[in-house]
Design an enzyme around this catalytic site. Structure first.
Site, PDB file in Angstrom:
ATOM      1  CG  HIS A  22      38.859  29.620  40.774  1.00 42.53           C
ATOM      2  ND1 HIS A  22      39.630  30.568  41.398  1.00 42.53           N
ATOM      3  CD2 HIS A  22      37.984  29.187  41.716  1.00 42.53           C
ATOM      4  CE1 HIS A  22      39.248  30.698  42.659  1.00 42.53           C
ATOM      5  NE2 HIS A  22      38.258  29.859  42.881  1.00 42.53           N
ATOM      6  CG  ASP A 112      42.593  32.059  40.325  1.00 44.22           C
ATOM      7  OD1 ASP A 112      42.516  32.545  41.468  1.00 44.22           O
ATOM      8  OD2 ASP A 112      41.700  31.379  39.806  1.00 44.22           O
TER       9      ASP A 112
END
Ligand code: UDP
Length: 464
Positions: A22, A112
């Site tokens: 990520h 995110d």
């Protein structure tokens, strides 16, 4: 007042989930935004902040409540995610506050999608909020439909196929693991669904994919979930070369053995090496590890295998002695550098989404061995939709046996289909480059965002 706003540089704070898969794409997005004139700051946990080294991107620590060891300290995903929301909201807010009286107040938070709460923080400060989805659009399409009831659990199959608009028919083995067996990771399944709870309030939704790669997957839900495809978020040196010296993500949670890997690859003929990596998260069973190890040996190809320190003791006894100069085991490397090396002929991958995009971007044929989460769907696309690799069959115990490893490696390295797979690989590599190069579909989406922030930054700064 307006004049003043225009002279200021728009400032984006980028917030990744703190894992390698990520941080990489979100940090790459921050670099891309900085290269287009924005000020970009990565906000990441105390535990990961030391691993970030990216020119032109600022770094600010935030807290997940486990500042020493992060997730490992939390013990469970439920505890970790809850704590992150509590401490992360507060400390993200402090970062925004810190810049408020400087000449670069924060204009937008790119968060995110695992952290929908970050949009609330942005809105409390009266600034823009943009959700960034790090998985494939096919994967988001499925979970979006589940979130809003267009698909229901238990999933309904017709002739063993699940039909989802915009996607090819999917068999059970092609589904994300959270849907193959919904009971196994309930906290992750809940999180995957929660990603969509407030995307209708987000100012932008970004997906790390590109139009040519997942056009139908995106179009078929674009009315409900209008994601802008801005990928592949892969360092520029491997695609458009427009960011100076950008040949690594700039974040490594393990120490990469780059020189050792490069030196070893230099000794090998073109397209002769199998590069093997199962990413940063999954842990193979000892049995699976052994089958892959002996399969690699039996194939006869030289191979470079990334085995993280915690996995090393699963290698078969004496394995190193058997394979000797034909093998390099590295605990970590700069994966893109290896994929782009002329000696690399094949990528045996777990089909994490970043690895999949990297394999496509480098045009390297893949052998997909998915184990977890969305990797199964990615592997299906690799084999059947994009035609850039093969997927070994598992036996009834779910293990890929050594004979199957040998068969698949032969198929992509020198089998009947290898020319076609290589041709497809080249095609996708060119399309990936085109998307992110000047005027490409992803580049245009990024420019729209940058231009909007540059000219409307102050408008975002209004409390709802
Ligand atoms: N990676 C790396 N070196 C390695 C193995 C992996 O730099 O030795 C990087 C890889 O380039 C990718 C990321 O780690 O960007 C892994 O992300 P992915 O989504 O493929 O899988 P995950 O680790 O999240 O399962």
């Amino acid at each position: 007042m307006k004049m003043e706003a225009e002279q200021r540089r728009a400032h984006v704070v980028v917030l990744p989930y703190p894992s390698q898969g990520h941080i990489n794409p979100l940090l790459q997005f921050a670099k891309r935004l900085a290269s287009k004139g924005l000020k970009a700051t990565l906000a990441t946990t105390h535990y990961t902040v030391k691993s970030i080294h990216a020119p032109n991107v600022g770094v600010e620590p935030i807290s997940d409540g486990f500042d020493e060891k992060g997730f490992a300290q939390a013990g469970s995903e439920v505890v970790f995610l809850k704590s992150f929301e509590e401490h992360g909201s507060r400390t993200l807010s402090e970062v925004i506050e810190k810049y408020s009286s400087t000449d670069a107040p924060v204009t937008c938070v790119v968060y995110d999608s695992f952290f929908p709460w970050a949009l609330n923080v942005a809105k409390q400060h009266g600034i823009f909020g943009a959700a960034f989805f790090t998985n494939s659009i096919a994967n988001s399409n499925i979970f979006y439909r589940l979130h809003c009831g267009l698909l229901k659990l238990p999933l309904e199959f017709h002739d063993e196929e699940l039909l989802v608009p915009g996607l090819p028919p999917l068999n059970s083995r092609d589904l994300p693991s959270f849907l193959q067996s919904p009971g196994t990771y309930p906290a992750y399944l809940a999180m995957k669904l929660r990603q969509f709870t407030n995307t209708d309030k987000a100012d932008w939704i970004f997906g790390n994919s590109f139009e040519a790669l997942e056009y139908e997957e995106a179009k078929s839900i674009s009315d409900l979930w209008p994601a802008k495809l801005i990928g592949p978020m892969v360092p520029s040196a491997y695609l458009d070369c427009r960011i100076d010296k950008d040949n690594t993500y700039g974040a490594s949670l393990w120490k990469p053995l780059n020189i050792e890997c490069a030196n070893w690859l230099e000794t090998k003929p073109p397209k002769s090496v199998v590069y093997v990596s199962f990413g940063s998260m999954i842990s193979l069973t000892a049995e699976q590890m052994e089958e892959i190890a002996w399969g690699l040996k039996e194939s006869g190809f030289p191979f470079l295998w990334v085995v993280r320190p915690s996995e090393l003791d699963k290698l078969p006894q004496g394995f190193g002695e058997f394979v000797q100069e034909k093998v390099m085991i590295a605990t970590w490397c700069n994966q893109l550098e290896v994929l782009a090396h002329r000696a690399t002929g094949c990528f045996m991958t777990h089909c994490g989404w970043n690895s999949t995009l990297e394999g496509l971007s480098a045009g390297v044929p893949m052998v997909g061995v998915p184990r977890f989460a969305d990797q199964f769907t990615n592997a299906k696309y690799v084999e059947e939709i994009w035609g850039v690799g093969v997927r070994p069959k598992e036996d009834e115990e779910g293990v890929v046996r050594r004979e199957e490893v040998v068969k698949c490696l032969n198929e992509v390295m020198r089998g009947d289909r290898s020319d076609e797979i290589e041709r497809n690989g080249r095609k996708w590599m060119e399309l990936a480059k085109e998307a992110i190069s000047e005027g490409g579909s992803s580049d245009r989406c990024i420019n729209e965002f940058v231009e909007h922030l540059a000219s409307h930054g102050e408008e975002g700064r209004q409390v709802d």
